[in-house]
Design a protein around this motif. Structure first.
Motif, PDB file in Angstrom:
ATOM      1  N   ALA A 144      -9.173  -3.615  -5.366  1.00 39.88           N
ATOM      2  CA  ALA A 144      -9.764  -2.279  -4.634  1.00 39.88           C
ATOM      3  C   ALA A 144      -9.483  -2.315  -3.215  1.00 39.88           C
ATOM      4  CB  ALA A 144     -11.249  -2.446  -4.664  1.00 39.88           C
ATOM      5  N   LEU A 145      -9.310  -3.307  -2.476  1.00 37.84           N
ATOM      6  CA  LEU A 145      -8.973  -3.524  -1.190  1.00 37.84           C
ATOM      7  C   LEU A 145      -7.473  -3.217  -0.929  1.00 37.84           C
ATOM      8  CD1 LEU A 145     -10.751  -6.543   0.143  1.00 37.84           C
ATOM      9  CD2 LEU A 145     -11.303  -4.296   0.785  1.00 37.84           C
ATOM     10  N   GLU A 146      -6.685  -3.807  -1.851  1.00 39.87           N
ATOM     11  CA  GLU A 146      -5.252  -3.515  -1.682  1.00 39.87           C
ATOM     12  C   GLU A 146      -5.006  -1.750  -1.866  1.00 39.87           C
ATOM     13  OE1 GLU A 146      -3.151  -7.362  -3.304  1.00 39.87           O
ATOM     14  OE2 GLU A 146      -2.657  -5.438  -4.384  1.00 39.87           O
ATOM     15  N   ASP A 147      -5.834  -1.121  -2.734  1.00 39.06           N
ATOM     16  CA  ASP A 147      -5.733   0.115  -3.133  1.00 39.06           C
ATOM     17  C   ASP A 147      -6.124   0.855  -1.800  1.00 39.06           C
ATOM     18  OD1 ASP A 147      -5.385   0.046  -5.941  1.00 39.06           O
ATOM     19  OD2 ASP A 147      -7.163   0.170  -6.373  1.00 39.06           O
ATOM     20  N   ALA A 148      -7.034   0.595  -1.078  1.00 40.53           N
ATOM     21  CA  ALA A 148      -7.439   1.321   0.039  1.00 40.53           C
ATOM     22  C   ALA A 148      -6.495   1.182   1.233  1.00 40.53           C
ATOM     23  CB  ALA A 148      -8.862   0.688   0.508  1.00 40.53           C
ATOM     24  N   VAL A 149      -5.871   0.001   1.518  1.00 43.15           N
ATOM     25  CA  VAL A 149      -4.849  -0.233   2.438  1.00 43.15           C
ATOM     26  C   VAL A 149      -3.625   0.561   1.995  1.00 43.15           C
ATOM     27  CG1 VAL A 149      -3.220  -1.765   3.224  1.00 43.15           C
ATOM     28  CG2 VAL A 149      -5.660  -2.402   2.938  1.00 43.15           C
ATOM     29  N   ALA A 150      -3.233   0.709   0.628  1.00 38.49           N
ATOM     30  CA  ALA A 150      -1.916   1.406   0.387  1.00 38.49           C
ATOM     31  C   ALA A 150      -2.171   2.732   0.586  1.00 38.49           C
ATOM     32  CB  ALA A 150      -1.747   0.949  -1.098  1.00 38.49           C
ATOM     33  N   LEU A 151      -3.561   3.253   0.189  1.00 38.25           N
ATOM     34  CA  LEU A 151      -3.743   4.782   0.246  1.00 38.25           C
ATOM     35  C   LEU A 151      -3.796   5.180   1.790  1.00 38.25           C
ATOM     36  CD1 LEU A 151      -4.668   7.492  -0.968  1.00 38.25           C
ATOM     37  CD2 LEU A 151      -6.888   6.710  -1.024  1.00 38.25           C
ATOM     38  N   THR A 152      -4.303   4.487   2.523  1.00 39.30           N
ATOM     39  CA  THR A 152      -4.226   4.710   3.871  1.00 39.30           C
ATOM     40  C   THR A 152      -2.848   4.994   4.418  1.00 39.30           C
ATOM     41  OG1 THR A 152      -6.369   3.407   4.218  1.00 39.30           O
ATOM     42  CG2 THR A 152      -4.858   3.895   6.185  1.00 39.30           C
ATOM     43  N   GLY A 153      -1.969   4.048   3.933  1.00 39.88           N
ATOM     44  CA  GLY A 153      -0.675   3.796   4.390  1.00 39.88           C
ATOM     45  C   GLY A 153       0.033   5.171   3.894  1.00 39.88           C
ATOM     46  N   ALA A 154      -0.307   5.663   2.801  1.00 41.34           N
ATOM     47  CA  ALA A 154       0.506   6.661   2.100  1.00 41.34           C
ATOM     48  C   ALA A 154      -0.112   8.121   2.838  1.00 41.34           C
ATOM     49  CB  ALA A 154       0.048   6.585   0.397  1.00 41.34           C
ATOM     50  N   VAL A 155      -1.344   8.103   3.170  1.00 43.04           N
ATOM     51  CA  VAL A 155      -1.767   9.332   3.954  1.00 43.04           C
ATOM     52  C   VAL A 155      -1.187   9.457   5.286  1.00 43.04           C
ATOM     53  CG1 VAL A 155      -3.756  10.329   5.035  1.00 43.04           C
ATOM     54  CG2 VAL A 155      -3.853   9.244   2.443  1.00 43.04           C
ATOM     55  N   ARG A 156      -1.152   8.242   5.920  1.00 42.57           N
ATOM     56  CA  ARG A 156      -0.479   8.498   7.424  1.00 42.57           C
ATOM     57  C   ARG A 156       0.954   8.669   7.335  1.00 42.57           C
ATOM     58  NH1 ARG A 156      -3.132   2.659   9.579  1.00 42.57           N
ATOM     59  NH2 ARG A 156      -5.073   3.594  10.493  1.00 42.57           N
ATOM     60  N   ALA A 157       1.979   8.218   6.141  1.00 43.06           N
ATOM     61  CA  ALA A 157       3.180   8.554   6.232  1.00 43.06           C
ATOM     62  C   ALA A 157       3.432   9.939   5.705  1.00 43.06           C
ATOM     63  CB  ALA A 157       3.824   7.439   5.150  1.00 43.06           C
ATOM     64  N   ALA A 158       2.560  10.676   4.945  1.00 44.94           N
ATOM     65  CA  ALA A 158       2.784  11.853   4.307  1.00 44.94           C
ATOM     66  C   ALA A 158       2.562  13.110   5.123  1.00 44.94           C
ATOM     67  CB  ALA A 158       2.056  11.896   2.784  1.00 44.94           C
ATOM     68  N   SER A 159       3.239  14.186   4.749  1.00 41.20           N
ATOM     69  CA  SER A 159       2.973  15.338   5.443  1.00 41.20           C
ATOM     70  C   SER A 159       1.844  16.157   4.723  1.00 41.20           C
ATOM     71  CB  SER A 159       3.952  16.364   5.565  1.00 41.20           C
ATOM     72  OG  SER A 159       4.731  16.453   4.425  1.00 41.20           O
ATOM     73  N   THR A 160       1.482  15.832   3.416  1.00 37.89           N
ATOM     74  CA  THR A 160       0.528  16.752   2.778  1.00 37.89           C
ATOM     75  C   THR A 160      -0.461  15.972   1.792  1.00 37.89           C
ATOM     76  OG1 THR A 160       1.896  16.990   0.718  1.00 37.89           O
ATOM     77  CG2 THR A 160       2.230  18.797   2.502  1.00 37.89           C
ATOM     78  N   VAL A 161      -1.383  16.042   1.542  1.00 39.74           N
ATOM     79  CA  VAL A 161      -2.495  15.319   0.439  1.00 39.74           C
ATOM     80  C   VAL A 161      -1.665  15.037  -0.717  1.00 39.74           C
ATOM     81  CG1 VAL A 161      -4.621  15.277  -0.663  1.00 39.74           C
ATOM     82  CG2 VAL A 161      -4.305  16.000   1.685  1.00 39.74           C
ATOM     83  N   GLU A 162      -0.980  16.020  -1.251  1.00 48.18           N
ATOM     84  CA  GLU A 162      -0.241  16.057  -2.512  1.00 48.18           C
ATOM     85  C   GLU A 162       0.667  14.672  -2.585  1.00 48.18           C
ATOM     86  OE1 GLU A 162      -0.965  18.750  -1.128  1.00 48.18           O
ATOM     87  OE2 GLU A 162      -1.800  20.194  -2.315  1.00 48.18           O
ATOM     88  N   GLU A 163       1.310  14.966  -1.555  1.00 42.76           N
ATOM     89  CA  GLU A 163       2.666  13.956  -1.199  1.00 42.76           C
ATOM     90  C   GLU A 163       2.185  12.585  -1.216  1.00 42.76           C
ATOM     91  OE1 GLU A 163       5.827  12.897   2.240  1.00 42.76           O
ATOM     92  OE2 GLU A 163       5.166  15.018   2.051  1.00 42.76           O
ATOM     93  N   ALA A 164       0.913  12.532  -0.453  1.00 44.77           N
ATOM     94  CA  ALA A 164       0.206  11.110  -0.088  1.00 44.77           C
ATOM     95  C   ALA A 164      -0.221  10.609  -1.328  1.00 44.77           C
ATOM     96  CB  ALA A 164      -0.799  11.340   0.680  1.00 44.77           C
ATOM     97  N   LEU A 165      -0.826  11.338  -2.400  1.00 43.53           N
ATOM     98  CA  LEU A 165      -1.317  10.911  -3.497  1.00 43.53           C
ATOM     99  C   LEU A 165      -0.400  10.232  -4.634  1.00 43.53           C
ATOM    100  CD1 LEU A 165      -4.423  12.811  -4.172  1.00 43.53           C
ATOM    101  CD2 LEU A 165      -4.213  10.886  -2.421  1.00 43.53           C
TER     102      LEU A 165
END
Length: 230
Positions: A144-165
Motif C-alpha cells: 500500500a505504501l509503495e502504491d502511494a509513492v508510485a502514484l505520487t510520482g506518476a501524478v508529478r510526472a504527468a500532465s493530466t490525471v488520466e495520463e498519471a493513472l
C-alpha cells in the motif's frame, strides 16, 4: 482525482469493476501477542527473527528490547476451530511463549481476492492498497505504501490525471502480480502436510544460508520512486 484506499471490502472497487471477485477466507489467521518469558539462548539472540513451522501453521518470535517476547502465530484451519493456545502444543518453544502471554491481540483472518481486479482505475478514480490487492507474505502495508509513492510520482510526472493513472498501473501491475504469486507460495508452505514439512526442514538450512538474500532481493531492493516515472 479520487484515491480509493477503502480496504478489503472496497465498495468503490465494486463500482469500478462489478465483475470483480469477493474476498474469501484464505485458510490462515494471524494472532499476535506479547509474553513474559526467559528464552533459551539459541532462541533469544538480540534482533534475531525466529520462525517455527508446525503442524498447525507458522510461529514467529523475537526477543524485545524490554525483555519481553514479541510473537505472531499464523494458524491454519477453519476460523471456528482456531485456538492459539492449543495450535502449537507440539512445538516446545512456541507453546511456552503462548502459555506466558501477557496480552493477545484480536485474530486477523487472511483473505484472497482471486482473481485480482481487472480494472484499476477510471479517468478520475484509482484503487490503492487492500482495495486493489490484499497481499499476504507480510507485505500488505508495504505494498500500500509503495502504491502511494508510485502514484505520487506518476501524478508529478504527468500532465493530466488520466495520463498519471495509466502510468501508475503500468508501473505497479507487474510488481503487484509478482508479490501476489509470492504470497500464494508462502501461504501454501504454511498449509503443507507432514511429509512436505519434513522435506522443508532438511532443505531450509541450506537455502537460508546460501540463497535467501539473493532470492528475496527483488522484494526489498525495489524503489517505487524510480519505477513510477519510467
Amino acid at each position: 482525482m479520487v484515491v480509493a484506499a477503502d480496504g478489503l471490502r472496497s465498495p468503490i472497487r465494486a463500482e469500478l469493476d462489478p465483475a470483480s471477485a469477493e474476498p474469501v477466507y484464505a485458510g490462515l489467521c494471524t494472532v499476535a501477542g506479547v509474553s513474559a518469558l526467559s528464552l533459551p539462548a539459541d532462541a533469544a539472540r538480540p534482533s534475531a527473527f525466529n520462525m517455527t513451522f508446525c503442524r498447525n501453521g507458522a510461529f514467529i518470535h523475537l526477543a524485545a528490547p524490554d525483555g519481553t517476547v514479541w510473537w505472531q502465530a499464523q494458524i491454519t484451519g477453519p476460523l471456528s476451530a482456531l485456538d492459539v493456545r492449543t495450535a502449537f502444543a507440539d512445538a516446545p518453544v512456541p507453546a511456552a511463549i503462548v502459555a506466558a502471554a501477557t496480552s493477545i491481540d484480536r485474530p486477523q483472518p487472511h483473505h484472497l481476492l482471486d482473481p485480482a481486479p481487472a480494472v484499476w482505475h477510471t479517468d478520475r478514480v484509482v484503487l490503492l492498497g487492500d482495495a486493489l490487492h490484499p497481499i499476504g507474505a507480510g507485505q500488505g502495508a508495504a505494498m500500500a505504501l509503495e502504491d502511494a509513492v508510485a502514484l505520487t510520482g506518476a501524478v508529478r510526472a504527468a500532465s493530466t490525471v488520466e495520463e498519471a493513472l495509466a502510468a501508475y498501473e503500468t508501473a505497479r501491475r507487474p510488481r503487484v502480480t509478482k508479490v501476489l504469486r509470492t504470497a500464494d507460495d508462502n501461504r501454501g508452505v504454511k498449509l503443507e502436510g507432514r511429509l512436505q514439512r519434513t522435506l522443508r526442514e532438511l532443505i531450509m538450512p541450506v537455502v537460508l544460508r546460501h540463497g535467501f538474500e539473493r532470492a528475496t532481493g527483488w522484494l526489498y531492493d525495489y524503489d517505487p520512486r524510480t519505477t513510477a516515472v519510467r
